[in-house]
Design an enzyme around this catalytic site. Structure first.
Site, PDB file in Angstrom:
ATOM      1  N   GLU A 127      32.845 -39.508   8.649  1.00 15.09           N
ATOM      2  CA  GLU A 127      32.241 -39.645   7.302  1.00 15.09           C
ATOM      3  C   GLU A 127      31.005 -38.771   7.226  1.00 15.09           C
ATOM      4  O   GLU A 127      29.880 -39.264   7.200  1.00 15.09           O
ATOM      5  CB  GLU A 127      31.897 -41.115   7.010  1.00 15.09           C
ATOM      6  CG  GLU A 127      31.385 -41.333   5.573  1.00 15.09           C
ATOM      7  CD  GLU A 127      30.723 -42.680   5.369  1.00 15.09           C
ATOM      8  OE1 GLU A 127      31.345 -43.712   5.683  1.00 15.09           O
ATOM      9  OE2 GLU A 127      29.569 -42.693   4.895  1.00 15.09           O
ATOM     10  N   HIS A 161      34.527 -44.085  -0.154  1.00 12.57           N
ATOM     11  CA  HIS A 161      33.130 -43.959   0.291  1.00 12.57           C
ATOM     12  C   HIS A 161      32.219 -44.677  -0.700  1.00 12.57           C
ATOM     13  O   HIS A 161      32.535 -44.761  -1.887  1.00 12.57           O
ATOM     14  CB  HIS A 161      32.769 -42.471   0.380  1.00 12.57           C
ATOM     15  CG  HIS A 161      31.380 -42.237   0.878  1.00 12.57           C
ATOM     16  ND1 HIS A 161      30.278 -42.298   0.055  1.00 12.57           N
ATOM     17  CD2 HIS A 161      30.934 -41.981   2.113  1.00 12.57           C
ATOM     18  CE1 HIS A 161      29.191 -42.090   0.793  1.00 12.57           C
ATOM     19  NE2 HIS A 161      29.564 -41.889   2.042  1.00 12.57           N
ATOM     20  N   ASP A 221      27.746 -40.467   9.643  1.00 17.33           N
ATOM     21  CA  ASP A 221      27.110 -40.407   8.332  1.00 17.33           C
ATOM     22  C   ASP A 221      26.022 -39.330   8.295  1.00 17.33           C
ATOM     23  O   ASP A 221      24.980 -39.493   7.672  1.00 17.33           O
ATOM     24  CB  ASP A 221      26.543 -41.769   7.908  1.00 17.33           C
ATOM     25  CG  ASP A 221      26.643 -41.982   6.401  1.00 17.33           C
ATOM     26  OD1 ASP A 221      26.985 -41.032   5.687  1.00 17.33           O
ATOM     27  OD2 ASP A 221      26.372 -43.094   5.958  1.00 17.33           O
TER      28      ASP A 221
END
Ligand code: 1DF
Ligand code: MN
Length: 340
Positions: free
Chosen positions: A9, A178, A304
């Site tokens: 991600e 997301h 992230d």
């Protein structure tokens, strides 16, 4: 190392995206309170956090690869940062999704060993979103879709969006759901307390969104659809027992017309259609809990980047489970889900 770290991600932005965000903030052509809170901050704050994130987001080359090397991350699964194109009018969103996917595919072509891309799509126009996902996968070599939760307050449990799920299922690629800032209807008490962002509001919105996708019957209609959710499933794994119990009790008592019987239990969809990633949750006990209740095949690593770029977190997660669990977590599951 007995595995490669694939981070699933990882955000990027194009200069054009930020130019349009800046223009919308300056001209006040957007009222969405979550967007104003999030991008009003990042695009104007002089803080070190905001400025280095804005710079890092726009780098799809040496700086990013240097950051990956310094934390022993082999690959980034890249996606256009939230809310991506989902705050634009439909025509602009469709055009922006295409051009950002072209730029992403170009970066992947330059660094095929380090970058993988997910296609941005415009839910504002579901048939076009389905077409762009197909183009992204078939022509550009992208490995799935990124959707940043709600689109100006609209959620994917509405069947008018289901062309997108049909395309993802037919192409056999995952949809990464997301977070976005909570929608206008959900945000006020969080915003007033400074809790609307990644600290909690993102999870409230996105966890509710995933739950509503399940309860609306999306996975009965598209049984092979794969949805990936970050932040360890936005807390839903912790809720599974109660979700199953209360869903059954509520459906059986016919309390809401909208809450219909499902073919399987909520926990079954979580174990059979959903994958979770560890973005923002570099905490071995919580990761191991998810492995225990969803299965070690269902939990993947994410950093992230650049929002949570911390070398120490990678070492914390090296404490997860057995050697085999760690290989699945860091590498094996991502290779299977994204077909790498
Ligand atoms: C933040 C966090 C922003 C995440 C993000 O995209 C994001 C943040 C705008 O900290 O403001 O993707 N995150 O996934 O936790
Ligand atoms: Mn993120």
């Amino acid at each position: 190392m007995p595995y490669q770290r694939i981070a699933t991600e990882e955000a990027f932005a194009t200069p054009e995206l930020f130019a349009l965000y800046r223009q919308m903030l300056t001209n006040k052509t957007i009222q969405d309170p979550g967007f104003l809170s999030l991008w009003g901050f990042y695009l104007s704050s002089p803080s070190a956090r905001a400025t280095q994130i804005i710079e890092r987001l726009q780098d799809l080359g040496e700086r990013r690869i240097g950051d990956m090397d310094s934390t022993s991350v082999a690959m980034h699964i890249l996606s256009l940062t939230s809310p991506g194109v989902q705050v634009f009018d439909a025509a602009t969103a469709v055009a922006f999704a295409k051009s950002s996917n072209d730029q992403l595919a170009e970066a992947v072509r330059k660094h095929p060993a380090r970058f993988v891309g997910l296609a941005a799509v415009a839910p504002q126009n579901p048939p076009e979103a389905a077409k762009e996902l197909e183009r992204g996968v078939r022509t550009l070599g992208l490995k799935g879709a990124i959707i940043n939760s709600h689109t100006l307050g609209e959620y994917l449990d509405d069947p008018r969006f289901w062309d997108i799920f049909a395309a993802a299922e037919a192409l056999d690629v995952p949809v990464y759901l997301h977070p976005n800032s909570p929608s206008a209807g959900l945000i006020q008490p969080l915003l007033q307390r400074g809790l609307d962002g990644a600290i909690y509001g993102f999870g409230v919105d996105t966890g509710m969104h995933l739950l509503s996708i399940i309860t609306s019957g999306v996975f009965d209609r598209f049984p092979k659809l794969k949805v990936i959710v970050g932040h360890l499933g936005e807390a839903l794994p912790f809720w599974l027992f109660r979700l199953d119990y209360m869903h059954r009790a509520t459906v059986n008592s016919k309390r809401y017309a909208v809450l219909k019987p499902l073919q399987r239990k909520i926990s079954d969809y979580m174990r059979e259609n959903v994958y979770v990633t560890s973005s923002g949750m570099a905490w071995a006990p919580a990761i191991q809990f998810c492995q225990q209740v969803l299965g070690a095949e269902r939990v993947m690593y994410a950093m992230d980047y650049p929002y949570q770029f911390e070398a120490s977190e990678v070492t914390e997660m090296d404490a997860v489970g057995t050697d085999l669990d760690r290989r699945k977590f860091y590498e094996v599951n991502a290779r299977a889900v994204f077909k790498l």
